[in-house]
Design an enzyme around this catalytic site. Structure first.
Site, PDB file in Angstrom:
ATOM      1  N   ASP A   9       0.879  -1.168   0.000  1.00 46.39           N
ATOM      2  CA  ASP A   9       0.000   0.000   0.000  1.00 46.39           C
ATOM      3  C   ASP A   9       0.923   1.226   0.000  1.00 46.39           C
ATOM      4  OD1 ASP A   9      -2.311   1.667   0.498  1.00 46.39           O
ATOM      5  OD2 ASP A   9      -1.630   1.784   2.570  1.00 46.39           O
ATOM      6  N   ASP A  11      -0.130   5.049   0.955  1.00 43.67           N
ATOM      7  CA  ASP A  11      -0.361   6.054   2.006  1.00 43.67           C
ATOM      8  C   ASP A  11      -0.308   5.412   3.389  1.00 43.67           C
ATOM      9  OD1 ASP A  11      -0.932   8.268   0.178  1.00 43.67           O
ATOM     10  OD2 ASP A  11      -2.756   7.171  -0.311  1.00 43.67           O
ATOM     11  N   ARG A  49     -11.349   7.980  -3.177  1.00 41.69           N
ATOM     12  CA  ARG A  49     -11.718   9.373  -2.909  1.00 41.69           C
ATOM     13  C   ARG A  49     -13.239   9.512  -2.777  1.00 41.69           C
ATOM     14  NH1 ARG A  49      -9.225  13.357  -7.207  1.00 41.69           N
ATOM     15  NH2 ARG A  49      -7.393  12.093  -6.704  1.00 41.69           N
ATOM     16  N   ASN A 118      -3.292   9.591  -7.057  1.00 42.90           N
ATOM     17  CA  ASN A 118      -2.067  10.407  -7.033  1.00 42.90           C
ATOM     18  C   ASN A 118      -0.815   9.555  -6.827  1.00 42.90           C
ATOM     19  OD1 ASN A 118      -3.193  13.187  -7.116  1.00 42.90           O
ATOM     20  ND2 ASN A 118      -4.213  12.535  -5.236  1.00 42.90           N
ATOM     21  N   ASP A 170      -1.638  -0.454   6.209  1.00 45.16           N
ATOM     22  CA  ASP A 170      -1.836   0.280   7.469  1.00 45.16           C
ATOM     23  C   ASP A 170      -3.318   0.528   7.739  1.00 45.16           C
ATOM     24  OD1 ASP A 170      -2.197   2.162   5.345  1.00 45.16           O
ATOM     25  OD2 ASP A 170      -2.078   3.750   6.839  1.00 45.16           O
TER      26      ASP A 170
HETATM   27  C1  BG6 Z   1      -5.748   5.749  -0.190  1.00 44.60           C
HETATM   28  C2  BG6 Z   1      -5.781   6.535   1.102  1.00 44.60           C
HETATM   29  O1  BG6 Z   1      -4.467   5.224  -0.378  1.00 44.60           O
HETATM   30  O2  BG6 Z   1      -6.073   6.574  -1.298  1.00 44.60           O
HETATM   31  C3  BG6 Z   1      -7.109   7.260   1.250  1.00 44.60           C
HETATM   32  O3  BG6 Z   1      -5.590   5.636   2.188  1.00 44.60           O
HETATM   33  C4  BG6 Z   1      -7.379   8.111   0.019  1.00 44.60           C
HETATM   34  O4  BG6 Z   1      -7.081   8.061   2.408  1.00 44.60           O
HETATM   35  C5  BG6 Z   1      -7.344   7.201  -1.224  1.00 44.60           C
HETATM   36  O5  BG6 Z   1      -8.656   8.730   0.115  1.00 44.60           O
HETATM   37  C6  BG6 Z   1      -7.619   7.947  -2.506  1.00 44.60           C
HETATM   38  O6  BG6 Z   1      -6.584   8.860  -2.746  1.00 44.60           O
HETATM   39  P1  BG6 Z   1      -6.592   9.968  -3.880  1.00 44.60           P
HETATM   40  O7  BG6 Z   1      -5.164  10.449  -3.877  1.00 44.60           O
HETATM   41  O8  BG6 Z   1      -6.963   9.292  -5.163  1.00 44.60           O
HETATM   42  O9  BG6 Z   1      -7.570  10.990  -3.473  1.00 44.60           O
HETATM   43 MG    MG Z   2      -2.724   3.145   3.587  1.00 43.46          MG
END
Ligand code: BG6
Ligand code: MG
Length: 222
Positions: A9, A11, A49, A118, A170
């Site tokens: 993973d 984030d 998201r 992202n 996590d």
């Molecule tokens: C996950 C995070 O990896 O990605 C979430 O744990 C987040 O908190 C999700 O909302 C989507 O991310 P993004 O960057 O596409 O908004």
């Molecule tokens: Mg995570």
């Protein structure tokens, strides 16, 4: 089981962007006058998201149109991007890069399994994009964690079955995704968290392939 692949993973595992997502959602929730703290945020971790926004709106009993949801998601993402603009290689969490380099040296497949759209820009920003054999992220998923799609796709990219791979997570949603997909689920976080994981570590400092194999073997012998 002999470990042949590792699915990471992003984030909160590779880099501390889990907190940056929280700060951005918190700012949006405050604007909407929705009570939202780190406690509620725990269940958002790992969700896409849109799923995250919908959870927050439910917390505030708010119903909004699809167009409004798009506008709110864009607002949150712009704020998130402003925050992560400052991150770089120093923000890689302890032990992550060392472990990845060891895995590569030993021929273990490495794939990203993230819900984030992202993800690629974050990996490039912290300078470890080239260490991955494959990337599965929010741009190529139809189902968000806790569905196992993200990790199943990752193991296929590595040419492996789930039973040959470890998932590093996590988030509760990510642990559930790993378990339902048939992977070995390694929970990363404070002691006592992620109780459903097969094994837990607080972070990846000093984690080696040998130590991972010991965790897998001792779980199997239990
Ligand atoms: C996950 C995070 O990896 O990605 C979430 O744990 C987040 O908190 C999700 O909302 C989507 O991310 P993004 O960057 O596409 O908004
Ligand atoms: Mg995570």
């Amino acid at each position: 089981m002999k470990i042949s692949g590792c699915l990471f993973d992003l984030d909160g595992v590779i880099v501390d962007t889990a907190n940056h997502h929280y700060v951005a959602w918190k700012s949006l929730a405050d604007e909407l006058a929705i009570p939202f703290t780190e406690v509620e945020n725990e269940s958002l971790k790992g969700l896409s998201r849109l799923d995250s926004l919908e959870c927050i709106l439910r917390l505030g009993n708010l119903e909004v149109s699809s167009n409004k949801k798009i506008e709110l998601m864009e607002k949150k993402n712009q704020l998130y991007l402003q925050i992560v603009d400052a991150i770089g290689p120093d923000d890689i969490l302890p032990g992550v890069k060392e472990l990845m380099l060891e895995l590569r040296n030993k021929g273990i497949g490495i794939c990203l399994g993230s819900s984030s759209k992202n993800a690629i820009s974050i990996l490039k920003r912290i300078g470890i994009f080239d260490l991955f054999d494959g990337i599965v992220d929010g741009r190529n998923l139809t189902l968000s964690k806790p569905d196992p799609e993200v990790f199943i796709k990752g193991s296929k990219i590595l040419g492996l079955t789930p039973s040959e791979c470890i998932v590093f997570e996590d988030a509760e949603s990510g642990i559930e995704a790993a378990l339902s997909g048939g992977f070995f689920a390694l929970g990363i976080g404070a002691e006592g968290s992620l109780k459903r994981a097969h094994a837990n570590v607080q972070d990846l400092s000093d984690v080696t392939l040998e130590k991972l194999q010991v965790l897998v073997d001792s779980h199997e012998s239990n």
